[in-house]
Design an enzyme around this catalytic site. Structure first.
Site, short mmCIF file in Angstrom:
data_model
loop_
_atom_site.label_atom_id
_atom_site.label_comp_id
_atom_site.label_asym_id
_atom_site.label_seq_id
_atom_site.Cartn_x
_atom_site.Cartn_y
_atom_site.Cartn_z
N CYS A 23 29.66 -14.02 -5.16
CA CYS A 23 29.22 -14.44 -3.83
C CYS A 23 28.96 -15.96 -3.85
O CYS A 23 28.99 -16.59 -4.89
CB CYS A 23 27.91 -13.73 -3.47
SG CYS A 23 27.99 -11.95 -3.66
N ARG B 109 34.57 -17.69 -2.62
CA ARG B 109 33.86 -16.91 -3.64
C ARG B 109 33.60 -15.48 -3.18
O ARG B 109 33.19 -14.64 -3.98
CB ARG B 109 32.54 -17.59 -3.98
CG ARG B 109 32.64 -18.99 -4.53
CD ARG B 109 31.28 -19.62 -4.71
NE ARG B 109 30.50 -18.87 -5.68
CZ ARG B 109 30.57 -19.08 -7.00
NH1 ARG B 109 31.38 -20.01 -7.47
NH2 ARG B 109 29.87 -18.35 -7.83
N TRP C 137 30.59 -10.95 -1.63
CA TRP C 137 31.67 -10.10 -2.14
C TRP C 137 30.96 -8.86 -2.63
O TRP C 137 30.15 -8.91 -3.56
CB TRP C 137 32.43 -10.80 -3.28
CG TRP C 137 33.57 -10.00 -3.80
CD1 TRP C 137 34.73 -9.67 -3.13
CD2 TRP C 137 33.69 -9.41 -5.09
NE1 TRP C 137 35.54 -8.94 -3.94
CE2 TRP C 137 34.94 -8.76 -5.14
CE3 TRP C 137 32.88 -9.37 -6.22
CZ2 TRP C 137 35.39 -8.08 -6.27
CZ3 TRP C 137 33.31 -8.71 -7.35
CH2 TRP C 137 34.55 -8.05 -7.37
N ASN D 290 23.37 -13.75 -6.05
CA ASN D 290 24.73 -13.57 -6.57
C ASN D 290 24.58 -13.00 -7.97
O ASN D 290 23.92 -13.58 -8.81
CB ASN D 290 25.47 -14.91 -6.62
CG ASN D 290 26.85 -14.77 -7.26
OD1 ASN D 290 27.42 -13.69 -7.28
ND2 ASN D 290 27.36 -15.86 -7.80
N GLY D 291 25.16 -11.82 -8.21
CA GLY D 291 25.07 -11.19 -9.52
C GLY D 291 24.81 -9.70 -9.37
O GLY D 291 24.98 -9.14 -8.29
N GLU E 38 52.98 -13.00 -13.84
CA GLU E 38 52.34 -13.90 -12.86
C GLU E 38 52.96 -13.71 -11.49
O GLU E 38 52.25 -13.65 -10.48
CB GLU E 38 52.46 -15.34 -13.35
CG GLU E 38 51.86 -16.38 -12.43
CD GLU E 38 50.37 -16.18 -12.15
OE1 GLU E 38 49.72 -15.40 -12.89
OE2 GLU E 38 49.88 -16.77 -11.19
N LYS F 272 50.89 -12.36 -8.13
CA LYS F 272 50.86 -13.08 -6.84
C LYS F 272 51.25 -12.15 -5.69
O LYS F 272 50.59 -12.07 -4.66
CB LYS F 272 51.80 -14.28 -6.90
CG LYS F 272 51.38 -15.38 -7.84
CD LYS F 272 50.23 -16.17 -7.32
CE LYS F 272 48.93 -16.19 -7.97
NZ LYS F 272 48.55 -15.91 -9.26
N GLU G 117 48.53 -9.45 -5.08
CA GLU G 117 47.19 -9.83 -4.61
C GLU G 117 47.21 -10.44 -3.21
O GLU G 117 46.19 -10.39 -2.52
CB GLU G 117 46.49 -10.76 -5.59
CG GLU G 117 47.04 -12.13 -5.73
CD GLU G 117 46.19 -13.00 -6.66
OE1 GLU G 117 44.98 -12.80 -6.76
OE2 GLU G 117 46.76 -13.89 -7.29
N HIS H 216 62.96 1.38 -21.74
CA HIS H 216 62.19 2.41 -22.45
C HIS H 216 61.26 3.16 -21.52
O HIS H 216 60.29 3.77 -21.95
CB HIS H 216 61.40 1.77 -23.60
CG HIS H 216 62.27 1.16 -24.65
ND1 HIS H 216 62.89 1.89 -25.63
CD2 HIS H 216 62.67 -0.12 -24.82
CE1 HIS H 216 63.62 1.09 -26.39
NE2 HIS H 216 63.50 -0.13 -25.93
N LYS I 188 37.64 -15.48 -5.38
CA LYS I 188 38.32 -16.52 -6.17
C LYS I 188 37.90 -16.48 -7.63
O LYS I 188 38.71 -16.70 -8.52
CB LYS I 188 38.01 -17.90 -5.60
CG LYS I 188 38.65 -19.05 -6.35
CD LYS I 188 40.16 -18.95 -6.38
CE LYS I 188 40.81 -20.08 -7.13
NZ LYS I 188 42.26 -19.86 -7.32
C1 AGP Z 1 44.86 -15.19 -9.84
O1 AGP Z 1 45.70 -15.48 -8.73
C2 AGP Z 1 43.64 -14.41 -9.45
N1 AGP Z 1 42.92 -15.03 -8.43
C3 AGP Z 1 42.80 -13.98 -10.65
O2 AGP Z 1 43.61 -13.18 -11.47
C4 AGP Z 1 42.24 -15.13 -11.52
O3 AGP Z 1 43.28 -15.77 -12.22
C5 AGP Z 1 41.27 -14.52 -12.54
O4 AGP Z 1 40.21 -13.91 -11.84
C6 AGP Z 1 40.71 -15.55 -13.53
O5 AGP Z 1 39.98 -16.51 -12.86
P1 AGP Z 1 39.57 -17.86 -13.67
O6 AGP Z 1 40.86 -18.56 -14.02
O7 AGP Z 1 38.74 -18.63 -12.71
O8 AGP Z 1 38.83 -17.44 -14.89
#
Ligand code: AGP
Length: 607
Positions: free
Chosen positions: A2, A27, A73, A99-100, A481, A485, A488, A504, A602
């Protein structure tokens, strides 16, 4: 995770709080709220949805010069107004944002029930507000009341508490970041430095176990045990980069296209072409240290883990030092053997990912050393490691990581040459790699000038039940990767698999018209990847091929997208870009919230 923002000063708090939340929204954006204190009147406004929804519940104006704010969040409890922060105590004397995760919140809740206090939300955070109010009723001061409940709590917190009958704000930090900004006659609190940059460059990073009492004139920092500690002021580096959207349609679009310049910032001053190597100031290793290094472990989550996998291959290729990439959350859970002579690289854009922080603490616990490979200056991982390298991507605000990925790969490439040139990597080989790295930004810009049939690829992807991404060698993490993308931000089910392994099992997924994205740069495994293409095509798949410009392999794709030629060890820097663009345009075409995709945040500061 958050976002928390608070203000105590002379200006009207409301607009500052809303702007602070807007800059913290990446966040978490399930719901958002503000509480304002004006004399002994406290008002609270909360709404489900993004910060942009706040205007539906906020007054156009309010005289209060003190307030706290939160963008959520969800961890405990659904996305409802009742679960939205700030949380108020039973008697209205306390407002709290958190936050936590409070792991023992059920026990704390039971104590409240025994005292006849009923919670109105499903959250863990609310119990803290009630306990602080009980502490006040028992005659404790605000900071004593906050300390009392935190000494009983287990878990993580970054929190800020505002009181009806007391002027001070009280903040605390344990496992979730919290930063105090010092203005002239005004104080700010934020979950990270971004929102503070427009108000002050003097900040105090609270440490785990810190408690801070804030008035408009200043701050007093103490430990939960009571002893006062020095409030170390850090001066923020103001050329962090432009964090405004500008005329881009989305932050993701902006950040994809910032990659050439971001790469330049990452590489600048770190290349020694004549020596055929790079050097990272924060990772100065003596020759003796390097030759005695038994192995290198690279840790990360999500995109950062994919960068770690590329780093692992580059280090083994160039330095011939055994290397392994680990998913942070798995690493710590599997009782790792830590060799104090080994090198551990903690890779993270935000520097706040709880799983990676936990892994670092495990390494330190067993006498290991960790280097941070991080974007956000002064972040928890950067400070926890105490050594490492900043990747200088500038602010990355879209949830989907793009420019941080390519800068992580660039930094790891530089590190691999640094290690390699103390051993097997020849000067000419190292120089070719460094020259290629310095060319990468220009080649990326050349690609942007001619991105190829991205929209044709998107048409295949958007109608797919699922998408298979294939790559081999350095392209295998790139395939992951690309899949991440598309999943997500476009919410399309994807599977990324090493091209050689696809036969396989996953090949069973293919049917007539299945889209398969294949990354096949002109490297030593291209021929094998071509076999995988043929195996997929033989089962009716439609091939979206990422290949090197001018390569005849282009004929093998139904949709072939060319990227400029680059050194074989640097191909991920270019092959990932079409995948980023495909995911972005697919998300836009499907009407997704590109920068704030559902269920995500994020930086994940909870384990
Ligand atoms: C990547 O597009 C995502 N947002 C997520 O996988 C991110 O890379 C992951 O949470 C790690 O975050 P960080 O690099 O801030 O540690």
């Amino acid at each position: 995770m958050c976002g928390i923002f608070a203000y105590h000063g002379q200006q009207q708090a409301l607009p500052l709080l809303v702007e602070g939340l807007r800059r913290l929204e990446y966040r978490g954006y399930d719901s958002t709220g503000v509480a304002l204190a004006n004399g002994n009147e406290v008002v609270r406004f909360r709404t489900v949805g993004k910060v942009g929804n706040l205007h539906t519940v906020l007054p156009s104006d309010h005289p209060a010069t003190k307030g706290i704010a939160h963008t959520r969040w969800a961890t405990h409890g659904g996305v409802t107004e009742a679960n939205t922060h700030p949380h108020a105590s039973f008697d209205g004397e306390v407002q709290l944002v958190h936050n936590g995760i409070i792991e023992n919140f059920r026990q704390l809740k039971a104590q409240l029930s025994a005292a006849g206090i009923t919670c109105t939300s499903e959250t863990d955070s609310e119990v803290l507000a009630h306990h602080v109010a009980l502490g006040l009723k028992e005659g404790r001061s605000p900071e004593e009341a906050v300390a009392a409940v935190l000494n009983k709590a287990r878990g993580t917190w970054g929190l800020c508490v505002m009181f009806n009958a007391h002027d001070a704000l009280v903040c605390a930090r344990h496992g979730s970041p919290l930063i105090i900004g010092k203005g002239d006659g005004e104080m700010f609190v934020s979950s990270d430095p971004h929102p503070l940059a427009s108000h002050t460059n003097r900040v105090i990073y609270l440490e785990d176990g810190d408690l801070a009492t804030i008035t408009s004139d200043g701050v007093r920092v103490s430990r939960l045990g009571g002893q006062e500690v020095e409030a170390n002021v850090t001066v923020l580096d103001n050329d962090w980069g432009e964090s405004e959207l500008g005329d881009s349609p989305h932050f993701m679009h902006k950040e994809i296209h910032e990659q050439p310049d971001a790469l330049r910032h990452c590489i600048a001053g770190r290349v020694e072409r004549t020596l055929g190597k790079g050097h990272l100031g924060g990772m100065k290793l003596t020759h003796e240290t390097i030759v005695q290094t038994p192995h290198v472990k690279l840790l990360g989550c999500g995109t950062s883990f994919h960068a770690a996998e590329i780093g692992q291959m580059l280090i083994e290729n160039m330095a011939r030092i055994p290397s392994v990439a680990h998913i942070s959350s798995e690493y710590r859970s599997n009782e790792p053997v830590i060799n104090p002579k080994a090198l551990h690289l903690a890779i993270s854009q935000s520097g706040e990912t709880a799983d990676t922080i936990a892994a670092i603490k495990e390494i330190h616990l067993k006498g290991g050393q960790a280097f941070g490979v991080v974007n956000v200056v002064g972040s928890t991982i950067a400070r926890l490691c105490g050594q490492g390298v900043y990747i200088h991507s500038g602010p990355e605000q879209s949830v989907a990581s793009t420019k941080a990925f390519t800068n992580m790969v660039a930094a790891l490439t530089i590190f691999a040459t640094q290690l390699g040139r103390t051993g097997n990597l020849s000067r000419n080989e190292g120089r070719a790699i460094m020259e290629g790295l310095q060319q990468a930004p220009h080649l990326m810009e050349a690609y942007f000038d001619n991105p190829g049939p991205i929209d044709e690829a998107v048409d295949l992807l958007c109608n797919a039940k699922s998408v298979l991404f294939l790559g081999r060698g350095l392209s295998a993490p790139v395939a992951k990767e690309g899949a991440l993308k598309l999943m997500e931000i476009a919410y399309i089910p994807c599977l990324a698999y090493p091209a050689g392994e696809m036969k396989h099992g996953p090949i069973a997924l293919l049917e007539e018209g299945s889209p398969v994205v294949v990354i096949a740069p002109n490297d030593h495994v291209k021929a094998k990847t071509l076999s995988a293409i043929h195996e997929c095509r033989a089962r009716g798949a439609r091939i979206i091929l990422i290949h090197e410009k001018g390569d005849v392999i282009a004929e093998e794709g139904d949709v072939s997208i060319a990227v400029p030629a680059i050194h074989p060890l640097l191909t991920p820097l270019l092959t990932v870009v079409p995948l980023q663009l495909m995911a972005y345009r697919a998300a836009v075409k499907l009407g997704r919230d590109v920068d704030r995709p559902r269920n995500l945040a994020k930086s994940v500061t909870v384990e």
